[in-house]
Write a protein that holds these residues in place. Structure first.
Motif, PDB file in Angstrom:
ATOM      1  N   ALA A 246       0.824  -1.212   0.000  1.00 48.90           N
ATOM      2  CA  ALA A 246       0.000   0.000   0.000  1.00 48.90           C
ATOM      3  C   ALA A 246       0.855   1.258   0.000  1.00 48.90           C
ATOM      4  CB  ALA A 246      -0.936  -0.016   1.204  1.00 48.90           C
ATOM      5  N   HIS A 247       2.011   1.222   0.656  1.00 55.29           N
ATOM      6  CA  HIS A 247       2.919   2.373   0.619  1.00 55.29           C
ATOM      7  C   HIS A 247       3.345   2.683  -0.819  1.00 55.29           C
ATOM      8  CE1 HIS A 247       3.493   3.459   4.769  1.00 55.29           C
ATOM      9  NE2 HIS A 247       3.814   2.223   5.124  1.00 55.29           N
ATOM     10  N   VAL A 248       3.577   1.640  -1.594  1.00 52.19           N
ATOM     11  CA  VAL A 248       4.006   1.833  -2.982  1.00 52.19           C
ATOM     12  C   VAL A 248       2.838   2.323  -3.835  1.00 52.19           C
ATOM     13  CG1 VAL A 248       5.057   0.724  -4.987  1.00 52.19           C
ATOM     14  CG2 VAL A 248       5.743   0.037  -2.680  1.00 52.19           C
ATOM     15  N   VAL A 249       1.676   1.728  -3.632  1.00 50.44           N
ATOM     16  CA  VAL A 249       0.499   2.127  -4.406  1.00 50.44           C
ATOM     17  C   VAL A 249       0.172   3.598  -4.178  1.00 50.44           C
ATOM     18  CG1 VAL A 249      -1.980   1.752  -4.681  1.00 50.44           C
ATOM     19  CG2 VAL A 249      -0.444  -0.201  -4.456  1.00 50.44           C
ATOM     20  N   ALA A 250       0.291   4.063  -2.938  1.00 48.44           N
ATOM     21  CA  ALA A 250      -0.005   5.459  -2.607  1.00 48.44           C
ATOM     22  C   ALA A 250       1.162   6.397  -2.865  1.00 48.44           C
ATOM     23  CB  ALA A 250      -0.425   5.562  -1.140  1.00 48.44           C
TER      24      ALA A 250
END
Length: 387
Positions: A246-250
């Motif tokens: 999720a850190h990468v997606v955001a």
């Protein structure tokens, strides 16, 4: 005092008058001697007033308009600061955007094209840092992690793991663990990152039981073996990996790079306007801006990660249980309880936040055809456990 002062003042005038009457007699008796004559009017008279005499003064400016040279310097400096602040504010507003998954506004001035270069550089740094500790792709632990990662990526259409792997000189397995012709299908990290629209991710499983952590940045996922006992099973591991992905997606890493410029500009502004020491301004920026922003990103990654794991048909409750075990581990190892000094939220707040996300996560699973069989199995397991 006034009569005495007056008498003393007029004494020289009387003596001068007597001398003037004697001058004709002296001139007749001594004709060859020339004596100077005195004019009484030329004798300066002493003023009776006790106040000091007034002298003429030349004043270029009146007292109301007098200016000090340093005032002009300060005014010019303030004009420069105001101009720079106006330009910086305009630049900040122009580069504001919303996180698609949550709607949060943020400052972002890094393009996806630049992220591709950062991904390659980050991957090279990871390979160099963990040289000799990276498990090969066909190791049982690596396969265990790969299975969970692929399931999360494919269920949300985020891509797949790269088929390439590091050379055997970078891993910690013996040389005979590898075949004579190591499998290489291209240089790792050459593809674009998920943030820039790419579909390939890199996975590194690092054999280091002392590090209880996992991370993901610019499409590179790193899992340390020390986190696996905390995860306990694939359900718990999904809670960890969903959060990191999720850190990468955001695009949180790019946001931190962008925000660091804002923090530095504010520190320089405080130093210039208020004269604060740079160490003090850096401390203020860290406590009031950088750390709170980091905790906001962690909450956001929990929210998006819960959605990702729910789409992948993993049990959302497992993420809550994993964080409870992680909180016990941190407490046993002396982690600080002062939340304002931490990059991550406190354990209690974080668990409460995850519990609030569980109903939405189950709703996502209920609406997904792929999770129908999984949901039935989970329901039967809960029924058996409650007997």
């Amino acid at each position: 005092m006034f009569p005495t002062r007056m008498w003393t003042t007029t004494a020289p005038i009387l003596r001068a008058s007597r001398s003037a009457r004697c001058l004709p007699v002296l001139a007749r008796n001594y004709p060859r001697v020339r004596l100077p004559t005195f004019n009484l009017r030329s004798v300066p008279l002493r003023q009776l007033s006790t106040s000091s005499p007034r002298h003429a003064q030349y004043t270029r400016f009146s007292s109301e308009n007098q200016r000090h040279p340093s005032g002009d310097v300060i005014d010019n400096r303030m004009k420069i600061v105001i101009a720079i602040a106006a330009l910086g504010g305009t630049y900040y507003v122009v580069h504001l955007e919303q996180v698609p998954e949550t709607g949060r506004w943020r400052f972002m001035d890094i393009s996806p094209k630049y992220e591709t270069n950062l991904a390659q550089a980050a991957y090279n740094e990871l390979l160099a840092e963990f040289r000799g500790k990276i498990l090969p792709s066909d190791h049982p632990v690596t396969r265990h992690v790969q299975r969970v990662v692929n399931r999360i990526l494919e269920s949300s259409d985020l891509g797949h793991l790269s088929s390439s792997e590091p050379s055997r000189s970078l891993v910690g397995a013996p040389d005979d663990f590898w075949s004579e012709d190591p499998f290489t299908t291209g240089r790792p990290g050459e593809s674009s990152t998920p943030e820039s629209g790419g579909k390939e991710w890199n996975l590194l499983v690092v054999n280091d039981p002392s590090i209880v952590n996992a991370m993901a940045t610019f499409g590179n996922i790193v899992v340390f073996t020390g986190i696996l006992p905390i995860c306990k099973d694939e359900q718990g591991l999904a809670g960890v990996l969903g959060h990191e992905i999720a850190h990468v997606v955001a695009r949180h890493a790019s946001e931190r790079y962008s925000s660091s410029k804002v923090f530095l500009a504010l520190a320089v502004l405080l130093q210039t306007v208020f004269g604060f020491d740079f160490g003090i301004t850096n401390l203020i920026s860290t406590l009031l801006l950088e750390l709170p922003n980091s905790r906001t990103q962690e909450y956001e990654a929990d929210t998006i990660g819960m959605q990702l794991t729910a789409k992948a048909c993993f049990d959302p409750q497992a993420a809550v249980e994993m964080h409870a075990r992680l909180a016990q581990y941190e407490k046993a190892h002396g982690a600080t309880s002062l939340e304002f000094l931490r990059t991550h939220p406190g354990a209690e707040r974080r668990i409460k936040h995850l519990e609030e996300l569980i109903p939405e996560a189950y709703s996502i699973q209920a609406s997904s055809p792929q999770c129908a069989g999984t949901q039935d199995s989970l329901n039967r397991f809960r029924e058996f456990a409650l007997r």
